[in-house]
Design an enzyme around this catalytic site. Structure first.
Site, PDB file in Angstrom:
ATOM      1  N   TYR A   1     -14.037  17.564 -17.089  1.00 18.11           N
ATOM      2  CA  TYR A   1     -14.540  16.193 -17.060  1.00 18.11           C
ATOM      3  C   TYR A   1     -15.629  16.091 -15.981  1.00 18.11           C
ATOM      4  O   TYR A   1     -15.407  16.464 -14.825  1.00 18.11           O
ATOM      5  CB  TYR A   1     -13.407  15.203 -16.790  1.00 18.11           C
ATOM      6  CG  TYR A   1     -13.908  13.841 -16.408  1.00 18.11           C
ATOM      7  CD1 TYR A   1     -14.742  13.127 -17.256  1.00 18.11           C
ATOM      8  CD2 TYR A   1     -13.592  13.287 -15.176  1.00 18.11           C
ATOM      9  CE1 TYR A   1     -15.242  11.893 -16.892  1.00 18.11           C
ATOM     10  CE2 TYR A   1     -14.079  12.042 -14.808  1.00 18.11           C
ATOM     11  CZ  TYR A   1     -14.908  11.357 -15.666  1.00 18.11           C
ATOM     12  OH  TYR A   1     -15.418  10.143 -15.302  1.00 18.11           O
TER      13      TYR A   1
ATOM     14  N   ARG B   1       0.846  -1.210   0.000  1.00 13.91           N
ATOM     15  CA  ARG B   1       0.000   0.000   0.000  1.00 13.91           C
ATOM     16  C   ARG B   1       0.878   1.256   0.000  1.00 13.91           C
ATOM     17  O   ARG B   1       0.438   2.328  -0.407  1.00 13.91           O
ATOM     18  CB  ARG B   1      -0.968  -0.024   1.183  1.00 13.91           C
ATOM     19  CG  ARG B   1      -1.852   1.193   1.275  1.00 13.91           C
ATOM     20  CD  ARG B   1      -3.253   0.918   1.828  1.00 13.91           C
ATOM     21  NE  ARG B   1      -3.295   0.117   3.031  1.00 13.91           N
ATOM     22  CZ  ARG B   1      -2.920   0.515   4.252  1.00 13.91           C
ATOM     23  NH1 ARG B   1      -2.439   1.726   4.425  1.00 13.91           N
ATOM     24  NH2 ARG B   1      -3.028  -0.302   5.280  1.00 13.91           N
TER      25      ARG B   1
ATOM     26  N   ASP C   1      -5.064  18.662 -15.566  1.00 15.62           N
ATOM     27  CA  ASP C   1      -5.479  17.326 -16.006  1.00 15.62           C
ATOM     28  C   ASP C   1      -5.026  17.190 -17.458  1.00 15.62           C
ATOM     29  O   ASP C   1      -5.598  17.810 -18.361  1.00 15.62           O
ATOM     30  CB  ASP C   1      -7.003  17.182 -15.863  1.00 15.62           C
ATOM     31  CG  ASP C   1      -7.468  15.767 -16.190  1.00 15.62           C
ATOM     32  OD1 ASP C   1      -6.791  15.094 -16.994  1.00 15.62           O
ATOM     33  OD2 ASP C   1      -8.513  15.342 -15.657  1.00 15.62           O
TER      34      ASP C   1
HETATM   35  C1  LIG Z   1     -10.134  14.161 -18.429  1.00 13.51           C
HETATM   36  C2  LIG Z   1     -10.432  13.056 -17.445  1.00 13.51           C
HETATM   37  N1  LIG Z   1      -9.942  13.141 -16.197  1.00 13.51           N
HETATM   38  C3  LIG Z   1     -10.193  12.187 -15.269  1.00 13.51           C
HETATM   39  C4  LIG Z   1     -10.980  11.092 -15.572  1.00 13.51           C
HETATM   40  C5  LIG Z   1     -11.262  10.041 -14.524  1.00 13.51           C
HETATM   41  O1  LIG Z   1     -10.504   8.906 -14.768  1.00 13.51           O
HETATM   42  P1  LIG Z   1     -10.881   7.405 -14.324  1.00 13.51           P
HETATM   43  O2  LIG Z   1     -12.092   7.000 -15.102  1.00 13.51           O
HETATM   44  O3  LIG Z   1      -9.634   6.654 -14.628  1.00 13.51           O
HETATM   45  O4  LIG Z   1     -11.167   7.463 -12.850  1.00 13.51           O
HETATM   46  C6  LIG Z   1     -11.510  10.964 -16.851  1.00 13.51           C
HETATM   47  C7  LIG Z   1     -12.369   9.810 -17.190  1.00 13.51           C
HETATM   48  O5  LIG Z   1     -13.008   9.810 -18.213  1.00 13.51           O
HETATM   49  C8  LIG Z   1     -11.233  11.966 -17.812  1.00 13.51           C
HETATM   50  O6  LIG Z   1     -11.730  11.905 -19.059  1.00 13.51           O
END
Ligand SMILES: Cc1ncc(COP(=O)(O)O)c(C=O)c1O
Length: 405
Positions: free
Chosen positions: A109, A56, A182
């Site tokens: 997102y 972990r 992101d």
């Molecule tokens: C731009 C973006 N950030 C974060 C995520 C979240 O990722 P996960 O589905 O791996 O938790 C997504 C999922 O579609 C995404 O498109």
């Protein structure tokens, strides 16, 4: 594992293709081994080999994938893998303190926006959404000394709005705030946010980094190993937000072909967007690679080698026409998520549910690595079939709040 011989710096493509060039010392294998052990032997004197105690906290297989992703995102940064992109994103927010002011892109997102609204606000984070493509709006929303984090996604789901990373980082830093980007959609192939001043980079590694729609994983990277980074790592260890070693191993394998896959998807996405721009069945094609896109100039400055594999189309005739396209596709797969080798099509608003701000005439496309002419022909045929379909009330069930990609 053996490390490559020292020499001139290698390009990211080479580092990715060879997964950093490690050779397994015990077998000579070019393929790194998996370390599935959850626990490590304690020596008679109470110490541990390599200071490893329990998976972990850390695991050699995570560290290989982390080292590779860190090498791709920029010199000197550090990386921590997480169980999913959401686990990675929320680790950043949960390392803040109640009362901290957070600015987040308005176009974002959906899963992150939903989590912020449902959990972060209740937990005491002061979250404010801002149009991060509008620098004046960002400047006036930042509260010097109170804003601790500016969260940016670029290009942002699902309109592919583009944020000027260098400008936002300058504004945030002047006010004492960190910037987290992101980078799931751009990937380090197109954008390395730390080169523009970002403090943290977050990925859903489920998407392009793995690229085969068969691993759920996430990552946070930092430009500095500072106390905030230690808090994020501590959160991961204590909350148990780690991936499995098998997922980490698959992820390093996926990243070996990252450059080929992402460049192919980007080239095809540009060809498809250019083909369908001005199509009589469409009122808009949203793709940052098109000069007509409002974020094109900024994207051209901060994205290299292409504009990514994601685009959206808006149908003339609204939701009914958009829904009528879905049953008519043959090559595109009807599914959520993005960044896999296969192309996907999705009515985003249905997936997100009634509170979604996404226009209901919009279909989101994730372009894979198939022959682009097959994708163009498939979409042409589906648009023509949709136009022949008598218009009815949309049949797709509204989103239930189930997780989506
Ligand atoms: C731009 C973006 N950030 C974060 C995520 C979240 O990722 P996960 O589905 O791996 O938790 C997504 C999922 O579609 C995404 O498109």
């Amino acid at each position: 594992m053996d490390h490559p011989q020292p020499g001139p710096p290698l390009s990211p493509e080479t580092l990715a293709a060879q997964a950093l060039g490690h050779v397994d010392l015990s077998s000579g294998g070019l393929t790194p081994s998996i370390n599935p052990s959850t626990t490590y032997e304690q020596q008679p004197d109470g110490s541990y080999r390599q200071d490893r105690v329990y998976t972990r906290a850390d695991n050699p297989t995570y560290e290989h994938a982390e080292g590779l992703l860190a090498a791709l995102e920029g010199a000197g940064c550090a990386c921590a893998l997480f169980a999913s992109g959401m686990a990675a994103a929320t680790a950043v927010f949960q390392s803040l303190l109640p009362g901290d002011h957070v600015l987040a892109s308005r176009v974002l997102y959906w899963g992150v926006r939903k989590w912020l609204a449902e959990f972060a606000l209740a937990w005491g984070l002061d979250v404010e959404f801002v149009d991060s493509a509008d620098l004046e709006a960002v400047a006036s929303a930042i509260r010097p000394g109170r804003t601790r984090l500016v969260w940016v996604e670029t290009p942002a789901n699902p309109m592919w709005e583009v944020t000027d990373l260098a400008a936002v980082c300058e504004l945030a830093h002047a006010a004492g705030a960190r910037v987290a980007v992101d980078n799931t959609v751009a990937t380090p192939v197109h954008t390395r946010p730390m080169e523009f001043g970002a403090d943290l980079v977050v990925h859903s590694a489920t998407k392009y980094l793995n690229g085969h729609s068969d691993v759920l994983a996430g990552a946070v990277l930092t430009a500095r190993r500072d106390p905030f980074w230690e808090r994020i790592r501590s959160w991961r260890r204590n909350a148990g937000a780690v991936p499995g070693p098998f997922e980490a191993w698959l992820l390093q394998r996926g990243m070996r072909t990252l450059f080929l896959r992402v460049r192919r998807a980007s080239d095809s996405a540009l060809a498809i967007a250019s083909h369908f721009q001005g199509h009589p069945a469409l009122q808009a094609v949203l793709y940052p690679g098109l000069q007509s896109h409002p974020g094109h100039q900024v994207a051209a400055r901060q994205m290299r080698d292409g504009f990514g594999g994601m685009l959206s189309i808006r149908l003339v005739g609204g939701a009914e026409q958009a829904m009528a396209v879905l049953p008519a596709v043959r090559v595109f797969k009807r599914a959520t998520s993005l960044g896999g080798v296969e192309s996907l099509i999705e009515h985003r608003r249905s997936t997100e549910g009634p509170s979604s701000p996404v226009p209901d005439d919009l279909l989101r496309l994730s372009i894979g690595i198939e022959a682009p002419e097959d994708l163009v022909a498939d979409l042409e045929a589906a648009l023509a079939a949709a136009r022949r379909t008598p218009l009815t009330t949309p049949t797709t069930t509204p989103g239930t709040g189930a997780p989506t990609g």
